[in-house]
Each structure stands twice: as C-alpha cells, then as structure tokens.
Design a protein around this motif. Structure first.
Motif, short mmCIF file in Angstrom:
data_model
loop_
_atom_site.label_atom_id
_atom_site.label_comp_id
_atom_site.label_asym_id
_atom_site.label_seq_id
_atom_site.Cartn_x
_atom_site.Cartn_y
_atom_site.Cartn_z
N ILE A 104 7.92 36.08 -12.52
CA ILE A 104 8.40 35.16 -11.48
C ILE A 104 9.78 35.63 -11.03
CG2 ILE A 104 9.13 32.79 -10.98
CD1 ILE A 104 7.01 31.89 -13.02
N GLU B 109 14.43 33.71 -0.13
CA GLU B 109 14.71 32.42 -0.78
C GLU B 109 16.20 32.28 -1.09
OE1 GLU B 109 10.42 31.73 -3.06
OE2 GLU B 109 11.98 32.98 -3.96
N LYS C 23 10.88 27.52 -9.75
CA LYS C 23 9.64 28.27 -9.60
C LYS C 23 8.87 28.34 -10.92
CE LYS C 23 9.38 31.67 -6.63
NZ LYS C 23 9.57 32.92 -5.86
N ASP D 9 7.27 24.99 -11.38
CA ASP D 9 6.07 24.91 -10.54
C ASP D 9 4.88 25.58 -11.24
OD1 ASP D 9 7.29 23.55 -8.49
OD2 ASP D 9 7.75 25.34 -7.32
#
Length: 442
Positions: free
Chosen positions: A365, A371, A412, A415
């Motif tokens: 990740i 971003e 993230k 998530d």
C-alpha cells in the motif's frame, strides 16, 4: 573486519565491530588513488601528484571519511545479513577513545529490533458501519443557516435604538492622549454590534444609540495589540451614528440558491442533503475506526521495543501538559514525568502503528503523488495569502512531508482491513451519531 555479538535479549541487540588498521589504511589508499587523476598541485601536472604527497596533504581528511564509511559499511552488511530492522536510530560509539592513527578501530553498536508482527485474520473482526440519512428538518435548518449568512440590513424605524445584532453605520475618529493616530478614522463604516470585530468594549458602548447621535467611546487597546504604539493605551473614539439598521434574513428562493452556485432552490437542497450525509459519513467512519482499533488491540499482541514506547509516552505526556497549560508556548518548562496511563496509551499506539505499517508493507500500500498533492493543497488553503510559503516549506522539509503522508497511509491501510472485516450496516439517528462521536473524546 569482524562483528561480535554482545547482547541478544528480547528485541535488544549489541555488537562490537572491529575494523583493523590494515583495512582502514587500504580504504584510505583506495580513496586517494580514486581521486588522484583529478588532483592538481603546484609543481605537478594534473593526475601526476605522487600518492605519498596526496596522503600527506589529504590523508587526515580522507582517514575520517574512511572510518565513517567503514563503520557504515559494517552496519549495513550486518543488517543485510541478520535481517534486523532497527526500531530507532542505532547507538554507535567508538570505544577506544585514545585511538591514534595506526590503531584498530573498535565500535559498539546497540539497537532494538522491530518485532515480528504476527499474521492476522481480519475476517474475524466484526464491525458496525453506521449510516445516517439527512432528515427534512436537518436540511431545512441547514438552509435557514445558509440564508442567515446571506442576511442583509435595512434601515430601522426612525428613532430606533441600536441593539446587539443590528448594524450601525458610523463615522469615527480615534485619539490617544488627544492626538489622532493612523488607522483610527473612517466614514460610513458598517459595524454589526456584537460581532466583536472591534476593540473589546467598543461595540457595547454603541448599544442604545440612535441615528444622528454623537457617542464618545472610551476603550483600552489590548496589551498584545498588533501596533506597538497603541498596545495597552487608553483611547477615545468620537463617533457619529449615521444610520441604525436591522438584520433581514435572505429569502430562500432560486435567486439565493444561485448566489451559492446552485441552479435553483431544489438543486441547492440536493447539494445540502449530500453535504450533510457526507459529514455524517465522515463521523461514522471515525467511530468505526475507533472500534476497529479496539478490536485489533485485543486481537493482536507481540513484544514491543521499549525505546519506541518510552518515546511515545514522553510525547503524549508533553502534548497533554501543553493542552493543560496553553499559556506556555515554548519548551521552557519543568521536566514532564510520564504516568502509567501515558505508558498504557503509548503501548497501544506503538503496537497498532507497527501492525498497520506491517500490513501496508505486505500489501504494498502506498500514497501516490496525486494523493499527496491533493492533501497539501487542502492544507495550504488554510493559510490563505501565505499558501505559497506553505508549499515551499513542505517541498524543502521531508519531515513535514512525512507528517502529511503518514495519516494518508494509515487511512488506506484501515480501508484495506475494513474491506476484509465482517461489516454490518446499521442506520441510526443524527442524535445517536453525535453521542457516539462525543464518546470518542472520553
């Protein structure tokens, strides 16, 4: 070169590194030979300076570089061979303090390893995802508040006295010690009473005034006032009230909707509904994230580096102390001691932080450049006209970049875990959502 283990206890490691004088001399010679073709000294052609002369002129400087490179090389080779990952910057010290050229170099290396994080079955985690629908009442209230921000002012009936919330249109002239000062004069200035936009005490003295009145307002500038020549000074403002106006809420119609970028009133209502539900969604995520962290804290356990826990406990104690003592802005204060509660919280944070970092690494990740850019722009907007300075600061400061990247990475990873957990959607009221959010602060 040799590396001897001196400590292997839990996550703590200690090693003695020996770099022989022969190895060091060979490294120095190699560096000098590498530089020789580019060196030019008076009396010698470029590249023809004898090695002995180079060593005499640059030997000490190159020796220092060689020692540092040798130690760094030994450390890197050790970490590559052992597979250890230091939790913090290793403690490296030269132990033969009486060292002189021609002696071996003895170095001690001490650190704590990052622990092995056990694999976790996230499907065993059960979470509730709260959902809240924006009610008609919520939308009407939000639209009414929006209309209030667009309120205008109309002249009140002749002879009406000004009250808080009214707007007075005034001419004023300020004086300190009988002398007018820069910035202390204006004509037809619209001032909303109770807005606290003027010096403390100024607006209150205009309450009760009528159009045509002359009012002498006496105030004292705050000690921390921006203009040093006025800070802490007594002042008198000679004011003439030109008009007294009362607030009139803007009418909710298509015209108002267009002022806020909507096509019509119905479109504005849809936008407000969507915005409210997005806010509810964000609050619900905070609650679910806390529940997730509680679940992970119970599910996963492993040994932690003492140094990381101690550093985190100190940071928590320091932050809480400053929250309780907001008047102290710098670090000129007594030593702050950590408590068992600080250590308990630090232990949880470090464990969860290491777990999330491990999951992120395994799942590859990453935070993309796009971003990061979006996050930086959002933060820069808070700085208004100083946004460019903020951008430049971030570009030049890797630590500041990491402070922005870290929470993005964490979200993230969260998530990912949520996607693999057992989720149950549950619709609740706005009031229950608010209570749950307030409970997060307990």
């Amino acid at each position: 070169m040799s590396v001897t283990e001196t400590l292997n206890e839990g996550l703590k490691r200690g090693y003695d590194i020996l770099i022989t004088a022969k190895e060091l001399a060979e490294t120095v010679d190699a560096k000098l030979k590498e530089a020789q073709p580019n060196v030019e000294i008076k009396g010698f052609r470029k590249g023809k300076v004898p090695l002995a002369m180079l060593k005499k002129q640059f030997g000490q400087q190159v020796l220092g570089e060689a020692m540092q490179e040798s130690v760094d090389g030994a450390m890197n080779a050790h970490f590559e061979t052992s597979g250890d990952r230091p939790a913090q910057q290793p403690d490296v010290k030269m132990t033969n303090e009486d060292w002189k050229e021609g002696d071996d170099v003895n170095v001690s290396l001490a650190y704590e390893c990052l622990p092995t994080v056990p694999e976790t079955d996230f499907s065993a985690i059960k979470l509730e995802r709260n959902t809240v629908k924006a009610s008609d009442e919520d939308v009407k209230e939000a639209m009414a508040n929006l209309a209030e921000t667009a309120q205008e002012f109309e002249d009140k009936k002749k002879g009406s006295k000004a009250k808080d919330g009214d707007q007075v249109v005034i001419n004023f002239l300020g004086k300190v010690d009988g002398e007018a000062f820069d910035g202390g004069q204006a004509d037809d200035y619209p001032l909303v009473l109770g807005s606290n936009s003027f010096i403390p005490g100024f607006e209150a003295q205009l309450v009760g005034a009528k159009a045509g009145d002359d009012v002498e307002v006496k105030v004292t500038f705050p000690e921390e006032y921006g203009a040093e020549n006025l800070a802490g000074k007594d002042a008198v403002f000679e004011c003439t009230v030109n008009a007294v106006k009362g607030p009139v809420a803007a009418e909710l119609n298509d015209e108002l909707a267009k002022k806020f970028g909507a096509e019509d009133l119905a479109d504005l209502e849809k936008q407000i509904t969507a915005r409210l539900e997005e806010e509810y969604k964000g609050a619900a995520r905070l609650i679910m994230k806390r529940d997730l962290m509680d679940a992970l804290d119970k599910l996963v356990d492993f040994e932690l580096p003492e140094g990381l826990v101690t550093a985190e406990a100190n940071q928590i104690a320091h932050q809480l102390w400053h929250e309780e003592n907001p008047e102290v802005e710098g670090h000129d204060h007594p030593e702050i001691e950590t408590t068992d509660e600080h250590t308990k919280l630090a232990t949880r944070r470090v464990r969860l932080g290491l777990l999330l970092a491990e999951v992120g690494q395994i799942q590859e990740i990453t935070v993309t450049d796009a971003e990061m850019q979006q996050a930086i722009i959002q933060q820069a907007q808070q700085y208004g006209p100083n946004a460019q300075q903020f951008f430049e600061f971030i570009q030049k400061n890797p630590e500041a970049q990491q402070q922005i990247r870290a929470p993005l990475f964490e979200e993230k990873v969260v998530d990912y875990i949520v996607e693999n957990a057992a989720i149950t959607d549950k619709e609740i009221s706005k009031e229950d959502l608010q209570k749950a959010v307030e409970a997060l602060e307990d």
